[in-house]
Design an enzyme around this catalytic site. Structure first.
Site, mmCIF file in Angstrom:
data_model
loop_
_atom_site.group_PDB
_atom_site.id
_atom_site.type_symbol
_atom_site.label_atom_id
_atom_site.label_comp_id
_atom_site.label_asym_id
_atom_site.label_seq_id
_atom_site.Cartn_x
_atom_site.Cartn_y
_atom_site.Cartn_z
ATOM 1 N N ASN A 9 -2.914 -38.344 8.257
ATOM 2 C CA ASN A 9 -3.147 -36.900 8.272
ATOM 3 C C ASN A 9 -3.980 -36.593 9.513
ATOM 4 O O ASN A 9 -5.188 -36.816 9.526
ATOM 5 C CB ASN A 9 -3.890 -36.486 6.987
ATOM 6 C CG ASN A 9 -4.255 -35.014 6.990
ATOM 7 O OD1 ASN A 9 -3.774 -34.258 7.837
ATOM 8 N ND2 ASN A 9 -5.106 -34.610 6.055
ATOM 9 N N TRP A 10 -3.297 -36.082 10.533
ATOM 10 C CA TRP A 10 -3.996 -35.856 11.801
ATOM 11 C C TRP A 10 -4.840 -34.592 11.800
ATOM 12 O O TRP A 10 -5.559 -34.326 12.768
ATOM 13 C CB TRP A 10 -2.976 -35.813 12.950
ATOM 14 C CG TRP A 10 -2.483 -37.163 13.366
ATOM 15 C CD1 TRP A 10 -2.951 -38.372 12.925
ATOM 16 C CD2 TRP A 10 -1.450 -37.452 14.301
ATOM 17 N NE1 TRP A 10 -2.260 -39.395 13.539
ATOM 18 C CE2 TRP A 10 -1.337 -38.855 14.383
ATOM 19 C CE3 TRP A 10 -0.598 -36.671 15.080
ATOM 20 C CZ2 TRP A 10 -0.404 -39.483 15.222
ATOM 21 C CZ3 TRP A 10 0.325 -37.293 15.907
ATOM 22 C CH2 TRP A 10 0.422 -38.689 15.979
ATOM 23 N N LYS A 11 -4.686 -33.765 10.785
ATOM 24 C CA LYS A 11 -5.440 -32.503 10.722
ATOM 25 C C LYS A 11 -5.247 -31.739 12.044
ATOM 26 O O LYS A 11 -4.157 -31.775 12.603
ATOM 27 C CB LYS A 11 -6.908 -32.781 10.390
ATOM 28 C CG LYS A 11 -7.026 -33.662 9.139
ATOM 29 C CD LYS A 11 -8.411 -33.813 8.605
ATOM 30 C CE LYS A 11 -8.387 -34.733 7.394
ATOM 31 N NZ LYS A 11 -9.690 -34.874 6.747
ATOM 32 N N HIS A 96 -4.377 -30.011 0.091
ATOM 33 C CA HIS A 96 -5.477 -30.816 0.633
ATOM 34 C C HIS A 96 -6.798 -30.102 0.354
ATOM 35 O O HIS A 96 -6.859 -28.870 0.377
ATOM 36 C CB HIS A 96 -5.282 -31.021 2.141
ATOM 37 C CG HIS A 96 -6.233 -32.018 2.705
ATOM 38 N ND1 HIS A 96 -7.527 -31.686 3.032
ATOM 39 C CD2 HIS A 96 -6.109 -33.345 2.943
ATOM 40 C CE1 HIS A 96 -8.155 -32.772 3.476
ATOM 41 N NE2 HIS A 96 -7.313 -33.791 3.439
ATOM 42 N N GLU A 98 -9.287 -29.553 2.101
ATOM 43 C CA GLU A 98 -9.725 -28.613 3.148
ATOM 44 C C GLU A 98 -9.002 -27.276 3.005
ATOM 45 O O GLU A 98 -9.575 -26.224 3.283
ATOM 46 C CB GLU A 98 -9.495 -29.239 4.542
ATOM 47 C CG GLU A 98 -10.536 -30.320 4.818
ATOM 48 C CD GLU A 98 -10.070 -31.450 5.722
ATOM 49 O OE1 GLU A 98 -9.048 -31.305 6.411
ATOM 50 O OE2 GLU A 98 -10.739 -32.512 5.714
ATOM 51 N N GLU A 168 -7.909 -37.857 -3.555
ATOM 52 C CA GLU A 168 -8.888 -37.831 -2.472
ATOM 53 C C GLU A 168 -10.187 -37.234 -2.985
ATOM 54 O O GLU A 168 -10.330 -36.002 -3.029
ATOM 55 C CB GLU A 168 -8.363 -36.971 -1.315
ATOM 56 C CG GLU A 168 -7.099 -37.495 -0.684
ATOM 57 C CD GLU A 168 -6.961 -37.014 0.751
ATOM 58 O OE1 GLU A 168 -6.894 -37.855 1.639
ATOM 59 O OE2 GLU A 168 -6.966 -35.795 0.974
ATOM 60 N N GLY A 174 -13.979 -37.848 5.284
ATOM 61 C CA GLY A 174 -14.667 -37.658 6.561
ATOM 62 C C GLY A 174 -16.154 -37.962 6.504
ATOM 63 O O GLY A 174 -16.901 -37.626 7.413
ATOM 64 N N SER A 214 -11.993 -41.654 3.851
ATOM 65 C CA SER A 214 -12.640 -42.685 4.663
ATOM 66 C C SER A 214 -11.958 -44.048 4.572
ATOM 67 O O SER A 214 -12.622 -45.089 4.580
ATOM 68 C CB SER A 214 -14.124 -42.789 4.312
ATOM 69 O OG SER A 214 -14.784 -41.564 4.596
ATOM 70 N N GLY A 235 -7.204 -40.069 7.338
ATOM 71 C CA GLY A 235 -7.560 -39.027 8.301
ATOM 72 C C GLY A 235 -8.052 -39.630 9.599
ATOM 73 O O GLY A 235 -7.264 -40.118 10.422
#
Ligand code: PGA
Length: 255
Positions: A9-11, A96, A98, A168, A174, A214, A235
């Site tokens: 997941n490159w965000k 997600h 976020e 998650e 992160g 992580s 991530g």
């Protein structure tokens, strides 16, 4: 038997040029040494087309990081499932944390996205997970139950096999704090049992439940050693090619 899936997941990271350079390196590495896991990359929307061209004839699949549940129309700044599919995605990350936290997505909108994705033939990666406050308040299982049941509302027994569940824990995203393999295994087992109660044991056994938060080259093997962990959503550690290659080669064997 659930498939092993490792998704990057490159965000909001990488220009088109950077994304293509990564994909080229990944493709070549997989040509030399295929891996057992299904490898998925979720780039920003802007890179999907270029990566789709670069990864043609490769085993790597593409995912979008989000989609709008509507078919088309006056939704400035949004992208539909049809567009994602047309651009070359096979998967779509949905719900997600976020998106839930920063953009106010609730279980109803997430469910609408899951249903729309399935209607377009996309494979949803449905993310669920508790916050630190929820964990400390002892409500983790209740939160996960709500997110799973509401996120999968009206998903049929036929379609459930097309869904990947990503657990998650928000406190591990992160932050450098991974759930221990034991903690993750316990929750994955809980999710599997819940899916069994909803869809039957056989169906539940075939659903990939992947872990995110992580994940790095240093902890992937111990996470993957757990029975109910069928892969990872990665991530930060997926942004560097060497790091991601080490993660997808977690068993050190290739094929
Ligand atoms: P992280 O992100 O690996 O950087 O913790 C995971 C995710 O948010 O999917």
């Amino acid at each position: 038997m659930a498939r092993t899936i490792i998704a990057a997941n490159w965000k909001m990271n990488k220009t088109i040029g950077q994304a293509v350079e990564f994909a080229r390196g990944l493709k070549n590495a997989l040509l030399q040494k295929p891996v057992e896991a299904t490898v998925v990359i979720a780039p920003p929307f802007t890179s999907i087309g270029a990566l789709s061209a670069e990864l043609k004839n490769s085993t790597v699949c593409l995912a979008a990081q989000n989609m709008n549940p509507a078919a088309a129309g006056a939704y400035t700044g949004e992208i539909s499932g049809e567009m994602i599919l047309d651009a070359g995605c096979r998967y779509c990350i949905i719900g997600h944390s976020e998106r839930r936290r920063l953009y106010g997505e609730d279980d109803a909108i997430i469910n609408a996205k899951v249903i729309a994705a399935l209607n377009y033939g996309l494979l949803p990666i449905l993310c669920i997970g508790e916050t630190l406050e929820e964990r400390e308040a002892g409500t983790t299982l209740a939160i996960l139950t709500r997110q799973l049941k509401e996120g999968l509302n009206n998903v049929s027994a036929d379609d459930i096999q097309k869904i990947v569940i990503a657990y998650e824990p928000v406190w591990a995203i992160g932050t450098g704090k991974t759930a221990t393999p034991g903690q993750a295994q316990e929750i994955h087992l809980f999710i599997r049992n819940l899916l069994s109660a909803m869809y039957g044991e056989k169906e539940a056994g075939g659903i990939s439940i992947i872990y995110g938060g992580s994940v790095t080259a240093a902890n992937i093997s111990s996470l993957m050693a757990e029975r109910e962990i069928n892969g990872a959503l990665v991530g930060s550690a997926s942004l560097d090619l060497a790091s991601f290659l080490a993660i997808i080669n977690f068993d050190g064997q290739g094929l």
